[in-house]
Design a protein around this motif. Structure first.
Motif, PDB file in Angstrom:
ATOM      1  N   UNK A 411      40.254  28.093  42.637  1.00 57.13           N
ATOM      2  CA  UNK A 411      41.274  27.848  41.616  1.00 57.13           C
ATOM      3  C   UNK A 411      40.696  27.223  40.355  1.00 57.13           C
ATOM      4  N   UNK A 412      39.532  26.544  40.463  1.00 53.53           N
ATOM      5  CA  UNK A 412      38.970  25.860  39.301  1.00 53.53           C
ATOM      6  C   UNK A 412      38.036  26.748  38.493  1.00 53.53           C
ATOM      7  N   UNK A 413      37.779  27.974  38.955  1.00 52.07           N
ATOM      8  CA  UNK A 413      36.862  28.864  38.246  1.00 52.07           C
ATOM      9  C   UNK A 413      37.619  29.923  37.449  1.00 52.07           C
ATOM     10  N   UNK A 414      36.899  30.526  36.505  1.00 53.01           N
ATOM     11  CA  UNK A 414      37.471  31.582  35.680  1.00 53.01           C
ATOM     12  C   UNK A 414      37.774  32.801  36.556  1.00 53.01           C
ATOM     13  N   UNK A 415      39.004  33.369  36.486  1.00 47.33           N
ATOM     14  CA  UNK A 415      39.343  34.558  37.293  1.00 47.33           C
ATOM     15  C   UNK A 415      38.422  35.732  37.029  1.00 47.33           C
ATOM     16  N   UNK A 416      37.898  35.847  35.797  1.00 51.54           N
ATOM     17  CA  UNK A 416      37.039  36.973  35.453  1.00 51.54           C
ATOM     18  C   UNK A 416      35.718  36.937  36.229  1.00 51.54           C
ATOM     19  N   UNK A 417      35.349  35.778  36.739  1.00 50.44           N
ATOM     20  CA  UNK A 417      34.100  35.637  37.468  1.00 50.44           C
ATOM     21  C   UNK A 417      34.274  35.809  38.974  1.00 50.44           C
ATOM     22  N   UNK A 418      35.484  36.181  39.417  1.00 51.52           N
ATOM     23  CA  UNK A 418      35.752  36.231  40.848  1.00 51.52           C
ATOM     24  C   UNK A 418      36.022  37.642  41.357  1.00 51.52           C
ATOM     25  N   UNK A 419      35.651  38.654  40.581  1.00 53.94           N
ATOM     26  CA  UNK A 419      35.778  40.028  41.052  1.00 53.94           C
ATOM     27  C   UNK A 419      37.208  40.522  41.042  1.00 53.94           C
ATOM     28  N   UNK A 420      37.368  41.783  41.426  1.00 54.24           N
ATOM     29  CA  UNK A 420      38.685  42.408  41.412  1.00 54.24           C
ATOM     30  C   UNK A 420      39.341  42.440  42.776  1.00 54.24           C
ATOM     31  N   UNK A 421      38.576  42.197  43.837  1.00 58.71           N
ATOM     32  CA  UNK A 421      39.131  42.268  45.181  1.00 58.71           C
ATOM     33  C   UNK A 421      39.428  40.872  45.713  1.00 58.71           C
ATOM     34  N   UNK A 422      40.493  40.782  46.482  1.00 57.80           N
ATOM     35  CA  UNK A 422      40.829  39.497  47.073  1.00 57.80           C
ATOM     36  C   UNK A 422      39.837  39.178  48.186  1.00 57.80           C
ATOM     37  N   UNK A 423      39.195  38.010  48.156  1.00 60.88           N
ATOM     38  CA  UNK A 423      38.220  37.648  49.185  1.00 60.88           C
ATOM     39  C   UNK A 423      38.914  37.252  50.479  1.00 60.88           C
ATOM     40  N   UNK A 424      38.140  37.209  51.539  1.00 54.33           N
ATOM     41  CA  UNK A 424      38.698  36.855  52.846  1.00 54.33           C
ATOM     42  C   UNK A 424      38.879  35.358  52.996  1.00 54.33           C
ATOM     43  N   UNK A 425      38.082  34.562  52.257  1.00 55.11           N
ATOM     44  CA  UNK A 425      38.224  33.112  52.317  1.00 55.11           C
ATOM     45  C   UNK A 425      38.694  32.595  50.963  1.00 55.11           C
ATOM     46  N   UNK A 426      39.749  31.771  50.997  1.00 50.48           N
ATOM     47  CA  UNK A 426      40.361  31.294  49.775  1.00 50.48           C
ATOM     48  C   UNK A 426      40.559  29.799  49.840  1.00 50.48           C
ATOM     49  N   UNK A 427      40.697  29.184  48.633  1.00 52.14           N
ATOM     50  CA  UNK A 427      41.084  27.779  48.586  1.00 52.14           C
ATOM     51  C   UNK A 427      42.484  27.628  49.166  1.00 52.14           C
ATOM     52  N   UNK A 428      42.651  26.649  50.021  1.00 48.97           N
ATOM     53  CA  UNK A 428      43.964  26.419  50.595  1.00 48.97           C
ATOM     54  C   UNK A 428      44.206  27.176  51.879  1.00 48.97           C
ATOM     55  N   UNK A 429      43.228  27.928  52.370  1.00 51.70           N
ATOM     56  CA  UNK A 429      43.413  28.643  53.624  1.00 51.70           C
ATOM     57  C   UNK A 429      43.158  30.121  53.466  1.00 51.70           C
ATOM     58  N   UNK A 430      43.340  30.862  54.545  1.00 48.38           N
ATOM     59  CA  UNK A 430      43.119  32.302  54.538  1.00 48.38           C
ATOM     60  C   UNK A 430      44.270  33.009  53.836  1.00 48.38           C
ATOM     61  N   UNK A 431      44.105  34.297  53.459  1.00 52.86           N
ATOM     62  CA  UNK A 431      45.183  35.034  52.794  1.00 52.86           C
ATOM     63  C   UNK A 431      46.454  35.077  53.619  1.00 52.86           C
ATOM     64  N   UNK A 432      46.348  35.025  54.922  1.00 52.18           N
ATOM     65  CA  UNK A 432      47.523  35.113  55.781  1.00 52.18           C
ATOM     66  C   UNK A 432      48.009  33.732  56.217  1.00 52.18           C
ATOM     67  N   UNK A 433      47.386  32.678  55.698  1.00 52.95           N
ATOM     68  CA  UNK A 433      47.780  31.337  56.077  1.00 52.95           C
ATOM     69  C   UNK A 433      48.902  30.804  55.199  1.00 52.95           C
ATOM     70  N   UNK A 434      48.976  29.485  55.081  1.00 54.58           N
ATOM     71  CA  UNK A 434      50.001  28.852  54.278  1.00 54.58           C
ATOM     72  C   UNK A 434      49.845  29.215  52.806  1.00 54.58           C
ATOM     73  N   UNK A 435      50.960  29.303  52.119  1.00 55.42           N
ATOM     74  CA  UNK A 435      50.952  29.665  50.707  1.00 55.42           C
ATOM     75  C   UNK A 435      50.794  28.411  49.857  1.00 55.42           C
ATOM     76  N   UNK A 436      49.721  28.287  49.087  1.00 58.82           N
ATOM     77  CA  UNK A 436      49.534  27.107  48.234  1.00 58.82           C
ATOM     78  C   UNK A 436      50.623  27.019  47.168  1.00 58.82           C
ATOM     79  N   UNK A 437      51.076  25.805  46.891  1.00 60.41           N
ATOM     80  CA  UNK A 437      52.110  25.587  45.885  1.00 60.41           C
ATOM     81  C   UNK A 437      51.517  25.098  44.569  1.00 60.41           C
ATOM     82  N   UNK A 438      50.319  25.551  44.266  1.00 62.38           N
ATOM     83  CA  UNK A 438      49.646  25.195  43.020  1.00 62.38           C
ATOM     84  C   UNK A 438      49.463  26.460  42.184  1.00 62.38           C
ATOM     85  N   UNK A 439      50.082  26.541  40.997  1.00 64.48           N
ATOM     86  CA  UNK A 439      49.944  27.745  40.165  1.00 64.48           C
ATOM     87  C   UNK A 439      48.503  28.102  39.845  1.00 64.48           C
TER      88      UNK A 439
END
Length: 577
Positions: A411-439
């Motif tokens: 979340x603290x990095x520029x989106x342009x530097x993170x590729x076009x595909x959603x990664x399997x590991x994310x800040x706040x948990x996995x894509x199928x885990x809890x939904x972060x409430x931080x915009x």
């Protein structure tokens, strides 16, 4: 009074011969054809080196006028409204306000600024207490027109009457209007509704036939702007979620229906198609100004209703807009005083955060009304044009295209530097885990992919800045549907793949009713078994195919429009007296 087209100042002479009229029409037609033949750059609307259809970006500037005032209108309540519902001897009232001033319009087709209250159920003495703050209201005065309606999702909303508030010149020293009552003009209301109230008043003397609306108007001070050439909504930021009764086929869903033997089976289920509206805080950048593109001969008639074919298409799209953005008991309302983190989270909630690989079609109006729905080939709502439907066949809008939301790896990095595909590991948990409430954990990817209005890609930075102001904390990336086509297609394909993987393939068709009939399910079952594809129909054929008894519908539309136009004319004439 708003500026109108310049009228002819030629002296009135003796009556001309009919051949002169024919010649004039011929010259006008020739001139129009010559203008269309000129070289135009697609998406500029003002001429250029390349050839393209008329429309798109319009360079017409906003009039340079001294800044006006911020004015707050409060619609408190109404009393003694007519009873539009015979079964309950009541109504479901709401109020629509529009503001008219002496400010010149860029084009006569520009829509007036307006506001709608929420609906109060089963009440002839509704209390809204709804606020509407408008900027750049000129000190030369204004005319506030309020129309009261009874909401009827299954039919046309009945007019309950209207009021007019005229304010001449004012300044910051003006004391304003405080909770003042205005008598409702019954002449423009539904005769049936007033007949019901009249019958009730015959047996109950406490029931009055004269209703009132209570309004307050307050000057908040000068508008802080360089120019006061156009009014715009400051707040509140009202949002609404419209859940339309649709028919869905859930094929490959995660929760398949089981039969009596416990075997999974594909079965038609009810599906609430969701349409969303958000009032963003103005002003919308004045450069965001686009006209529909005449990419086909019938398009101009569709927007202006000048031809018989165009009249049919125009009514069909108005009807479709009313059904998609239908106000009923399931409609959810809310508002924010101004843009905030909570408002950004509400937007993310409306689009289901990053779940399901959804892609949305959107339109942004000139006054900052943002309308969007999920899009895709499986949704049978794009009768003629999704953007035309969202705009309610508006000739001019601010911007349009498509967007989707992605969850970011860091979340603290520029989106342009993170590729076009959603990664399997994310800040706040996995894509199928809890939904972060931080915009900050999400990225809004928005483009100008709209063939109806063809927004100018050079204005995407202004759109991005405007959305940043209204959705604080959200990472926003803009894409040009032409210049960034490869990247845009790649990212949207990734969304579609996610949707397919999640088993969210839904075939949706629009219906006017609130329930699913057995014949509807049978048709869907047959279509699924045969893997039917929609037939290739032209624009008019699509309308006729969608509408039952088209001859009767056309007659009904023509008669309804004639009656409505006559009422509006009478109303405006009465106002001018």
């Amino acid at each position: 009074m708003a500026a109108a087209e310049n009228e002819s100042t030629d002296p009135v002479g003796k009556p001309t011969h009919r051949t002169d009229a024919y010649a004039t029409k011929f010259v006008d037609k020739t001139t129009a054809l010559q203008e269309k033949a000129k070289d135009k750059t697609p998406g500029t609307g003002g001429g250029g080196k390349q050839k393209g259809p008329a429309g798109g970006y319009d360079e017409t500037p906003v009039a340079k006028v001294a800044p006006g005032y911020n004015v707050k209108f409060t619609f408190h309540r109404a009393t003694n409204l007519p009873m539009a519902d015979i079964n309950t001897f009541s109504s479901d009232p709401y109020l629509v306000a529009s503001l008219k001033t002496s400010l010149p319009l860029r084009h006569k087709e520009d829509p007036r600024i307006n506001f709608r209250t929420r609906t109060i159920r089963r009440n002839v003495k509704p209390e809204w207490n709804a606020e509407w703050i408008v900027a750049n209201v000129p000190g030369s005065g204004f005319q506030l027109k309020c129309r009261l309606y009874d909401e009827d999702p299954s039919n046309h909303d009945d007019r309950l009457g209207n009021i007019h508030v005229h304010v001449d010149r004012f300044s910051e020293k003006w004391e304003g209007i405080r909770n003042q009552s205005y008598s409702i003009k019954k002449r423009m209301g539904s005769k049936r509704a007033y007949l019901v109230r009249g019958c009730v008043s015959m047996f109950n003397r406490s029931v009055s036939m004269s209703g009132d609306v209570f309004i307050s108007i307050e000057i908040l001070g000068r508008t802080e702007a360089e120019s006061g050439g156009r009014m715009y909504t400051v707040g509140p930021c009202v949002w609404s979620q419209h859940l339309s009764p649709m028919i869905g086929r859930l094929a490959g869903t995660k929760d398949p229906t089981e039969d009596a033997n416990g075997n999974s089976e594909k079965k038609s289920e009810s599906y609430n198609f969701q349409a969303n509206q958000m009032q963003l805080a103005g002003p919308v950048p004045e450069q965001l100004y686009h006209r529909y593109v005449e990419f086909r001969p019938f398009v101009a008639g569709m927007f202006t209703s000048h031809s018989f074919k165009g009249r049919i298409l125009n009514h069909a799209l108005h009807h479709q807009h009313a059904r998609i953005y239908n106000y009923d008991r399931s409609t959810i309302y809310g508002s924010f005083p101004s843009p905030s983190k909570d408002m950004t989270l509400k937007f993310l909630e409306l689009v289901h955060y990053d779940h399901g690989g959804r892609v949305f079609t959107y339109v942004l109006s000139l006054d900052g009304q943002w309308r969007f729905t999920e899009t895709g080939k499986e949704f049978g709502i794009d009768l003629l044009s999704k953007h035309t439907m969202h705009s309610d066949v508006s000739i001019y809008i601010a911007f349009s295209g498509e967007f989707f939301v992605r969850r970011l790896k860091k979340s603290h990095k520029d989106p342009e530097e993170q590729g076009t595909h959603q990664p399997s590991k994310l800040d706040g948990g996995s894509p199928k885990g809890n939904t972060p409430q931080d915009p900050a954990c999400y990225q809004l990817v928005i483009d100008n992919d709209s063939g109806t209005y063809r927004p100018n890609a050079e204005l995407l930075p202004q759109l991005k800045e405007f959305l940043h102001r209204n959705l604080p904390g959200l990472k926003i990336t803009t894409l040009d549907c032409s210049g960034d086509k490869e990247k845009m297609d790649q990212m949207k394909e990734e969304q579609r793949s996610r949707k397919k993987k999640d088993g969210k393939h839904v075939a949706v068709v629009q219906g006017d009713g609130a329930s699913i009939s057995s014949s509807d399910e049978e048709d869907l079952d047959n279509a699924a078994a045969q893997n039917d594809e929609p037939k290739n129909r032209g624009p008019v054929e699509k309308v006729v195919h969608t509408i039952a008894a088209p001859e009767e519908k056309v007659t009904e539309w023509a008669q309804g429009d004639k009656a409505r136009e006559q009422r509006e004319t009478e109303d405006d004439m009465a106002t001018a007296k």
